[in-house]
Scaffold this active site. Structure first.
Site, mmCIF file in Angstrom:
data_model
loop_
_atom_site.group_PDB
_atom_site.id
_atom_site.type_symbol
_atom_site.label_atom_id
_atom_site.label_comp_id
_atom_site.label_asym_id
_atom_site.label_seq_id
_atom_site.Cartn_x
_atom_site.Cartn_y
_atom_site.Cartn_z
ATOM 1 C CB CYS A 76 -0.876 -0.045 1.247
ATOM 2 S SG CYS A 76 -1.798 1.441 1.489
ATOM 3 C CB CYS A 82 -4.017 4.628 5.854
ATOM 4 S SG CYS A 82 -5.512 3.710 6.143
ATOM 5 C CB CYS A 85 -3.384 -2.475 6.594
ATOM 6 S SG CYS A 85 -4.808 -2.637 5.548
ATOM 7 C CB CYS A 162 -8.148 0.692 -0.125
ATOM 8 S SG CYS A 162 -8.116 -0.327 1.368
ATOM 9 C CD GLN A 286 -19.511 -10.404 10.353
ATOM 10 O OE1 GLN A 286 -18.461 -9.767 10.200
ATOM 11 N NE2 GLN A 286 -19.888 -10.844 11.524
ATOM 12 C CE1 TYR A 315 -25.877 -7.951 22.467
ATOM 13 C CE2 TYR A 315 -25.829 -10.318 22.875
ATOM 14 C CZ TYR A 315 -25.783 -9.022 23.343
ATOM 15 O OH TYR A 315 -25.614 -8.798 24.682
ATOM 16 C CD GLU A 336 -29.631 -6.026 15.826
ATOM 17 O OE1 GLU A 336 -28.723 -6.865 15.891
ATOM 18 O OE2 GLU A 336 -29.446 -4.812 16.004
ATOM 19 C CG ASP A 384 -22.087 -12.004 16.415
ATOM 20 O OD1 ASP A 384 -21.086 -11.400 16.834
ATOM 21 O OD2 ASP A 384 -22.327 -12.169 15.199
ATOM 22 C CB CYS A 411 -15.691 -8.581 17.020
ATOM 23 S SG CYS A 411 -16.812 -7.489 17.885
#
Ligand SMILES: C[S@@+](CC[C@H](N)C(=O)[O-])C[C@H]1O[C@@H](n2cnc3c(N)ncnc32)[C@H](O)[C@@H]1O
Length: 461
Positions: A76, A82, A85, A162, A286, A315, A336, A384, A411
């Site tokens: 990149c 940025c 990443c 990107c 996602q 969720y 949800e 989740d 996550c």
């Protein structure tokens, strides 16, 4: 208190001792920590101190004196500015090792549980995986620009590519810059809250190859609307929907409440396996479709369905994961907090002719309590939650409900560890499976299988 051993702008030669989770290398001087950007363990570097705090300092790498064998050439051009990443300088196999180790460390440190953590499942092709692109517009030297914000600022980096985003989406963004310039569309200036065009959001449906473009504007009126639409659809026939979202507020939140379809459909259609989903511009979906299937297959494996199970999907978002299981289950109960997402979930159930999926809008902690009172007996509960993890009252209800099996999709390994500690007096934690949903970044997703009773059959799955 000891004196701080470094000062701002100081240049130092150092050796990196560790890599921490945000992708920075760690140096210690007399116990004081320095976090170095673009650094890897055992590397010898010349660094410059950029910020000094009481307990730590930040630094950037100005010269690599001895490189790690795991260092790779950056793809990149805007990596330095940025910050998205933050692991791109590390080879992909080592990124996966780092993610597995991070999950193990967090579980041990926070939950004090010694649980089985499998190796993180990575991608075969770890580039161009993002199916959602979202960038603000700006103006520099009278030229329309668009791209991510420079790390920790609101300064836009004009970007034409990107490496982790879909390549056609990048082309659409570049084209939008050209036509915004050509038709003199007033570009939004967030400091002065003037202008009109704020953001462009592009979503790709991976399997059907349909694209949705959302233009976020400050005002309802969009100058040269018809010309913009015709330019976009003539150049990119893959665009099946153009939506205008109006956000009149002075806010960092991207989307406003009101929106209208300018061209084509309100939804684009995608598939995960053979399950069909409608994606609208506002729904949570996602962003890595390839790994979403890997993640859902892991949940399916842990669910070990026979066709007789009642599943609570807490969720549930737009219902994608629950519906992926619905064909092999007796019933799915989804909850949800976002009412639009539940509308989409119901539509998705209908699209697939599933009559065994029921949805309610509300807080998982409240609706599941209600289901407990209504004596809904679940065989499996899947949670989740967002990064902050589950509400403790929900965990208490789950413990009371006598549900034999629980699958936790997380996550954030830190809040996962906190919640597993809470649950571990009731559930046996069988194993943790990390999945890499975001290659080249330090994020990692985990799927955890838990059983209320110790169950050797599950353990050997
Ligand atoms: C990590 S997403 C998971 C979405 C979905 N399971 C999927 O795979 O696409 C978390 C979801 O939880 C929802 N949410 C946040 N707090 C909630 C709460 N207290 N009760 C119910 N849902 C909540 C968010 O709106 C979001 O859709």
């Amino acid at each position: 208190m000891n004196e701080i051993p470094v000062s701002r702008n100081q240049i130092l030669n150092v050796e990196i001792i560790d890599l921490i989770n945000n992708g920075m290398g760690l140096v210690k001087i007399d116990g004081y920590s320095i976090f170095v950007k673009n650094a890897l363990p055992l590397e010898k570097l010349k660094i410059k101190i950029t910020e000094v705090k009481k307990t730590y300092a930040l630094a950037e790498t100005i010269e690599i004196l001895k490189a790690s064998p795991h260092r790779v050439i950056l793809k990149c051009k805007i990596y330095d500015q940025c910050g998205g990443c933050n692991l791109q300088h590390l080879d992909y196999q080592y990124q996966l090792i780092m993610k597995t180790n991070f999950v193990k460390e967090q579980l041990l440190k926070i939950s004090k549980l010694n649980v089985i953590v499998n190796d993180c499942i990575g991608m075969e092709d770890c580039w161009k995986y993002r199916s959602k692109t979202q960038v603000p517009f700006g103006v520099r030297n009278n030229k329309v620009i668009a791209g991510f914000y420079k790390e920790n600022t609101h300064e836009i980096i004009d970007m034409d590519r990107c490496e982790i985003q879909d390549a056609l989406a990048d082309e659409i963004v570049n084209f939008m810059k050209t036509i915004a310039q050509k038709y003199k569309i007033p570009i939004y200036n967030e400091l002065e809250h003037i202008g009109n065009l704020r953001h462009v959001i592009i979503r790709k449906a991976q399997v059907s190859n349909e694209y949705m473009v959302t233009l976020v504007t400050k005002e309802d009126k969009l100058k040269n609307e018809e010309k913009i639409i015709s330019e976009l659809i003539n150049r990119f026939p893959q665009i099946k929907s153009i939506v205008q979202n109006i956000n009149p507020k002075k806010t960092n939140t991207i989307l406003g409440d009101y929106q209208k379809v300018l061209y084509g459909k309100e939804y684009i259609i995608d598939y995960i396996g053979d399950v069909k989903f409608a994606i609208s511009s506002k729904s949570f979906y996602q962003v890595n479709p390839v790994q979403t299937k890997v993640l859902y297959d892991q949940v399916l494996k842990y669910a070990n369905l026979t066709g007789n199970e009642t599943i609570i999907d807490a969720y549930c978002g737009i219902g994608t994961r629950g519906l992926y299981l619905a064909k092999q289950a007796k019933a799915i109960y989804g909850v949800e907090i976002v009412s639009d997402a539940i509308k989409d979930a119901r539509l998705n159930a209908k699209l697939n002719n599933f009559t065994n999926a029921y949805y309610e809008v509300g807080k998982a902690e409240e609706i599941i309590k209600k289901w407990q009172k209504e004596k809904i007996e679940a065989d499996i509960i899947i949670v989740d939650p967002p990064r902050k993890g589950c509400d403790s009252s929900l965990l208490n209800t789950i413990k009371e409900m006598n549900i034999p099996r629980m699958i936790y999709v997380s996550c954030d390994p830190a809040t996962l560890a906190r919640d597993l500690k809470n649950l571990s007096d009731t559930f046996d934690i069988i194993e943790v499976q990390p999945v890499d949903m975001f290659p080249h970044t330090s994020h990692v997703e985990c799927v955890v299988l838990m059983s209320r009773v110790k169950n050797e059959k599950l353990r050997n799955m």
